[in-house]
Design an enzyme around this catalytic site. Sequence first.
Site, PDB file in Angstrom:
ATOM      1  N   TYR A 107      -7.444   1.100  -6.133  1.00  0.00           N
ATOM      2  CA  TYR A 107      -7.469   1.816  -4.852  1.00  0.00           C
ATOM      3  C   TYR A 107      -8.766   1.520  -4.090  1.00  0.00           C
ATOM      4  O   TYR A 107      -8.740   1.198  -2.894  1.00  0.00           O
ATOM      5  CB  TYR A 107      -7.331   3.318  -5.111  1.00  0.00           C
ATOM      6  N   LYS A 111      -9.141  -0.436  -0.481  1.00  0.00           N
ATOM      7  CA  LYS A 111      -9.752   0.209   0.681  1.00  0.00           C
ATOM      8  C   LYS A 111     -11.023  -0.524   1.123  1.00  0.00           C
ATOM      9  O   LYS A 111     -11.313  -0.604   2.321  1.00  0.00           O
ATOM     10  CB  LYS A 111     -10.043   1.676   0.383  1.00  0.00           C
TER      11      LYS A 111
END
Length: 199
Positions: A107, A111
């Site tokens: 994640y 990002k």
Amino acid sequence: KNVLEEIRKNGGDGVLYQCDVADYQQTEAMAKELIKSYGHVDVLVNNAGITRDNLILRMSEEEFDAVVETNLKGCFLSRYFLKQKSGKIINIASVSGVLGNAGQANYAASKAGIIGLTKTVARELASRGITVNAVAPGFVHTEMTEVLSSQVKEAAVAQIPLGRFGETQDIANMVAFLASEKADYITGQVICVDGGMAM
């Protein structure tokens, strides 16, 4: 349906499309359909996101790929702005992409990738009058954070100078600002909406 009803009640109109943003052919088909229907896109908000949390030693290739393909590859649609001479692209990143977060290598990487993509595309499209910015939310009350244990939530709040989770409206307010004429001279920026967590 409820979203469209709300939009129409306020004098607007809209269409709902469903596709898997990790699938390039599906997103390309959706983009072409939108351009065909409306002629151009004024504002694009890339906000699709999933998690598959695990420590890096236990994370499977499938868990890594699923998150990166949805979160990062899903922002690839910005190239459709190349034929336009105006527009605003707003990518939803995360404070995890700024600070990192244990158990979220996939994640955080996706990002952080969005942040790099935002800055690069902002440079590439600036000469066409197109702005590209990213909003990096911190801990916000959503379905994604509701599944966290009370212990994890307490630990998170302890890291936030304002001492609380944010609300989805906080993120929406920043997106609305970046989509407005008030942000015409802002591009290539990553704005953390995180209660001071990443300062």
